[in-house]
Enzyme design. Structure first.
Site, PDB file in Angstrom:
ATOM      1  N   HIS A 133      39.901   5.895  69.145  1.00 13.48           N
ATOM      2  CA  HIS A 133      39.237   6.295  68.817  1.00 13.48           C
ATOM      3  C   HIS A 133      39.187   7.272  67.499  1.00 13.48           C
ATOM      4  O   HIS A 133      38.753   8.668  67.131  1.00 13.48           O
ATOM      5  CB  HIS A 133      38.736   7.631  70.379  1.00 13.48           C
ATOM      6  CG  HIS A 133      36.962   7.504  70.303  1.00 13.48           C
ATOM      7  ND1 HIS A 133      36.307   8.432  69.638  1.00 13.48           N
ATOM      8  CD2 HIS A 133      36.273   6.283  70.142  1.00 13.48           C
ATOM      9  CE1 HIS A 133      35.269   8.687  69.663  1.00 13.48           C
ATOM     10  NE2 HIS A 133      34.779   6.994  70.203  1.00 13.48           N
ATOM     11  N   ASP A 164      25.282   9.111  62.547  1.00 18.16           N
ATOM     12  CA  ASP A 164      26.692  10.296  62.873  1.00 18.16           C
ATOM     13  C   ASP A 164      26.147  11.286  61.422  1.00 18.16           C
ATOM     14  O   ASP A 164      25.419  11.454  61.161  1.00 18.16           O
ATOM     15  CB  ASP A 164      27.311   9.148  62.188  1.00 18.16           C
ATOM     16  CG  ASP A 164      28.560   9.338  63.430  1.00 18.16           C
ATOM     17  OD1 ASP A 164      28.730  10.312  63.179  1.00 18.16           O
ATOM     18  OD2 ASP A 164      29.090   8.449  64.119  1.00 18.16           O
ATOM     19  N   HIS A 353      24.691   9.854  67.633  1.00 15.37           N
ATOM     20  CA  HIS A 353      25.656   9.291  68.067  1.00 15.37           C
ATOM     21  C   HIS A 353      26.834  10.819  67.158  1.00 15.37           C
ATOM     22  O   HIS A 353      27.958  10.203  67.119  1.00 15.37           O
ATOM     23  CB  HIS A 353      26.224   7.831  67.204  1.00 15.37           C
ATOM     24  CG  HIS A 353      28.058   7.892  67.604  1.00 15.37           C
ATOM     25  ND1 HIS A 353      29.098   7.389  66.588  1.00 15.37           N
ATOM     26  CD2 HIS A 353      28.267   7.593  69.426  1.00 15.37           C
ATOM     27  CE1 HIS A 353      29.792   7.211  67.560  1.00 15.37           C
ATOM     28  NE2 HIS A 353      29.890   7.124  69.629  1.00 15.37           N
ATOM     29  N   GLU A 381      42.697  10.527  69.841  1.00 11.83           N
ATOM     30  CA  GLU A 381      41.124  10.878  69.368  1.00 11.83           C
ATOM     31  C   GLU A 381      42.231  12.070  67.448  1.00 11.83           C
ATOM     32  O   GLU A 381      42.854  12.641  67.339  1.00 11.83           O
ATOM     33  CB  GLU A 381      40.646  12.060  69.852  1.00 11.83           C
ATOM     34  CG  GLU A 381      39.606  11.768  71.061  1.00 11.83           C
ATOM     35  CD  GLU A 381      38.420  11.287  70.452  1.00 11.83           C
ATOM     36  OE1 GLU A 381      38.090  11.188  69.283  1.00 11.83           O
ATOM     37  OE2 GLU A 381      38.291  10.622  71.756  1.00 11.83           O
TER      38      GLU A 381
END
Length: 447
Positions: A133, A164, A353, A381
């Site tokens: 991710h 986003d 998002h 992440e």
């Protein structure tokens, strides 16, 4: 005093200096697409594209065509695409059996004179338990950072877009650091293989290598040796994390704990992990004003209109709304006083998002981290923490927040949110069954 503050990470973070002019905030998904295509065409040294997926659709084709054109124009250009190994080998959820994006990558390599390697990174042996991710595109000495993946809706190729955040940071040190981690920390691993070449190994055959990679990633970090811990001016720190109690998670929790006046949190899927819930409660207790922006359930990328056939995935937006309603009910007094403001984002049929945080007038966190249990435990992440102790970047920061709040509505009461009897019959039936067999808590841990 919590043990956390005895081992505080914030003062120890090494960061790279920035100027206010070196950071640009793009206005939306369409500008993000234009920016990507322009920078790919102008690149002279390196292009490293890192995303959850590069989709086989019109926008994805446009990006991959641009990469091949750039390589053909400048054969010496270093171009690498990195995506999640498992996500690339399956079709879209609920769309039946499909070959996945890997088949398209192979076709593109087979039919082009230029070569654009696409690497698949397996963070786990099953997608349910963890994916790549990471975010951030390194193009020469600049980093284009967004939580977006690459497809029609994320890039606003046609009518719909997925909202986003989009930032362009000009910093050779930051670009070098992110490039180094991908090149030496990921694609050199035995677990990582090219998806654009035929005869892919099975995930099962890579089980040991995947275990080794994940073990190493738990201790991996961006190289910030060229940075400083001075924190006297505008700067950026790259952060990495996978698994419980990783440095990125700790910094996120510390940021909330450091808030004195104002905290703003964005998450597309309202399912805050316990450490964040605890620090939010403490922040409210010490008088911090908190704004949380989430997508309306109809703006969730898993939402399916009731007029269409029910699929299990369609229940997810309702689970997030249930979680939001419970949170709002517990904090109704804070909502009534105006100290806590929950905002629902909705703009027609478009989806939401956004993720990240703003802390007081100093810190801004850019991240693909969804601030949920899955992000805190399972996925690999990263994030960029912008530190602005002198207030050099306040105007662009405020303008971004203004754009985010433009299509939001404040929840005045938890009763404004729907309950199970008001949900579509198929959704309500499924959620009742989930509750009856007591797997709801497990679902919240992996969603």
């Amino acid at each position: 005093m919590p043990l956390l503050f005895k081992r505080s990470l914030l003062p120890k973070l090494r960061s790279f200096p920035l100027t206010a002019e070196a950071v640009t905030i793009l206005s939306g998904a369409a500008e993000f697409r234009r920016c990507l295509l322009e920078k790919i065409a102008e690149a002279t040294q390196r292009i490293y594209i890192v995303a959850l997926y590069l989709q086989h659709d019109e926008a994805g084709q446009e990006i991959l065509d641009a990469l091949h054109a750039a390589k053909l124009k400048r054969p010496e250009l270093e171009i690498v695409v990195v995506v999640d190994w498992l996500r690339a080998q399956r079709g879209l959820i609920g769309a039946g059996k499909q070959p996945g994006n890997a088949a398209w990558y192979q076709e593109m390599t087979r039919t082009h004179q230029s070569e654009v390697p696409v690497y698949g990174v397996p963070v786990q042996t099953r997608e349910l338990f963890g994916v790549l991710h990471l975010k951030g595109f390194v193009i020469d000495d600049c980093v284009v950072y967004s939580g977006a993946s690459l497809n029609n809706v994320y890039l606003h190729k046609f009518d719909k877009y997925r909202f986003d955040r989009y930032h362009v940071l000009h910093s050779r040190e930051l670009a070098d650091s992110m490039h180094h981690l991908v090149k030496h920390g990921l694609i050199e691993s035995k677990a990582v293989h090219r998806l654009d070449l035929p005869n892919l190994p099975t995930t099962r055959s890579l089980r040991n290598d995947i275990g080794d990679l994940r073990s190493r990633l738990k201790y991996a970090a961006y190289d910030t040796s060229a940075g400083s811990t001075a924190h006297t001016g505008l700067s950026v720190s790259p952060l990495l994390g996978v698994g419980k109690n990783n440095p990125l998670n700790r910094v996120i929790v510390e940021l909330i704990a450091s808030a004195q006046k104002q905290l703003t949190i964005c998450t597309p899927y309202f399912n805050l992990p316990l450490p964040i819930i605890r620090e939010v409660n403490r922040a409210l207790a010490r008088g911090v004003k908190i704004d949380i922006v989430v997508g309306d359930k109809t703006a969730n990328d898993f939402y399916i209109p009731p007029s269409e056939p029910f699929k299990v995935i369609a229940a997810l937006p309702y689970l997030y709304e249930i979680s939001l309603r419970r949170f709002a009910k517990r904090h109704q007094r804070n909502i009534d006083s105006g100290q806590l403001n929950l905002h629902l984002w909705r703009d027609g049929d478009n989806s939401y998002h956004l993720k990240g945080m703003w802390v007081d007038q100093r810190y801004t966190l850019l991240s693909g981290n969804n601030l949920n249990p899955r992000a805190f435990r399972l996925d690999l992440e990263n994030a960029l923490l912008i530190d602005d102790p002198r207030g050099e970047w306040l105007q662009p920061r405020a303008k971004e927040q203004e754009e985010i709040f433009r299509n939001t509505t404040r929840i005045a009461s938890f009763q404004n949110l729907e309950t199970l009897p008001e949900y579509p019959a198929a959704v309500a039936k499924f959620l009742k069954r989930v509750s009856r067999v007591r797997i709801e808590r497990l679902l919240y841990r992996i969603l």
